[in-house]
Every structure is written in C-alpha cells, then in structure tokens.
Scaffold this motif. Sequence first.
Motif, short mmCIF file in Angstrom:
data_model
loop_
_atom_site.label_atom_id
_atom_site.label_comp_id
_atom_site.label_asym_id
_atom_site.label_seq_id
_atom_site.Cartn_x
_atom_site.Cartn_y
_atom_site.Cartn_z
N GLN A 32 0.80 -1.11 0.27
CA GLN A 32 -0.01 0.02 0.00
C GLN A 32 0.69 1.25 -0.12
O GLN A 32 0.65 2.20 -0.71
CB GLN A 32 -1.05 -0.05 1.12
N GLU A 35 2.40 1.65 -3.41
CA GLU A 35 1.38 2.13 -4.45
C GLU A 35 0.75 3.67 -4.32
O GLU A 35 0.90 4.53 -5.12
CB GLU A 35 0.19 1.28 -4.64
N GLU A 36 0.59 4.15 -3.01
CA GLU A 36 0.34 5.31 -2.61
C GLU A 36 1.38 6.34 -2.82
O GLU A 36 1.35 7.35 -3.52
CB GLU A 36 -0.11 5.51 -1.00
N ARG A 37 2.74 5.89 -2.73
CA ARG A 37 3.78 7.07 -2.79
C ARG A 37 4.18 7.28 -4.28
O ARG A 37 4.64 8.01 -4.84
CB ARG A 37 5.01 6.58 -2.15
N ALA A 39 1.82 7.15 -6.61
CA ALA A 39 0.25 7.42 -7.16
C ALA A 39 -0.05 6.20 -8.22
O ALA A 39 -0.64 6.42 -9.39
CB ALA A 39 0.59 8.65 -8.12
N GLY A 40 0.16 4.93 -7.75
CA GLY A 40 -0.31 3.78 -8.57
C GLY A 40 0.74 3.34 -9.88
O GLY A 40 0.29 2.42 -10.38
#
Length: 107
Positions: A32, A35-37, A39-40
């Motif tokens: 997570q 993915e968040e850092r 931006a996918g």
Amino acid sequence: MRDHGKGGALTEVTFYILLSLYQQRHGYAIMQFIEERTAGRLVLGAGTLYGALSALEKKGWIAVQGSSGGRKKEYGITALGREIAQRELERLRELERTAAEIMEQNK
C-alpha cells in the motif's frame, strides 16, 4: 535481485521497500505504501514483494521485527539498510545534478 550494496544502483522497487520500512510494516502495508507513494505507478504483487523481502532479509538490510494481529510478520529496516538507502539517495541526487547541468548547458 540485481541490487548492489557496493556502489551500484538499487532497483526502484528495492529502494521503495527500504523507504517503506523506516516505519515497521507488514507485507500488505508495504504494498500500500509503495502504491500510494508512486500514485499507482508501482503496484507489487505478493510474490514479487515476498521474494524481495526474503532477499533483503538475507542481505541484512531488513529484519523481522515481530508480528501484528496473529501471523503477519512485520519488517523494519536495519542500520545496514539505512546506510544502503542513504547511499542510493546520494547517488540519485548526483544523477539529478549531472542531468540538470547537462540539460541546462545544451538548451
């Protein structure tokens, strides 16, 4: 894993895993975070992540810190892992400076 601790570049995934573990996390939380850092842009599958965690643990860059909620292992970065991450940050900064200088000179 092609990552080197002797001055070579880390893969982007390895660098993000190390960064994620400046705070103790379990596998899903690492996925997570990345993915968040990004931006996918980077989305890790479980097989990729756990293979990388195993390799990094063998190198001594990360270590199991305990478990959360039953059987979930939590990982954290080691002193050696912090040193490796710091070297990678310095390498990236040098790369950025060199690229900016060349691009500015050749407008």
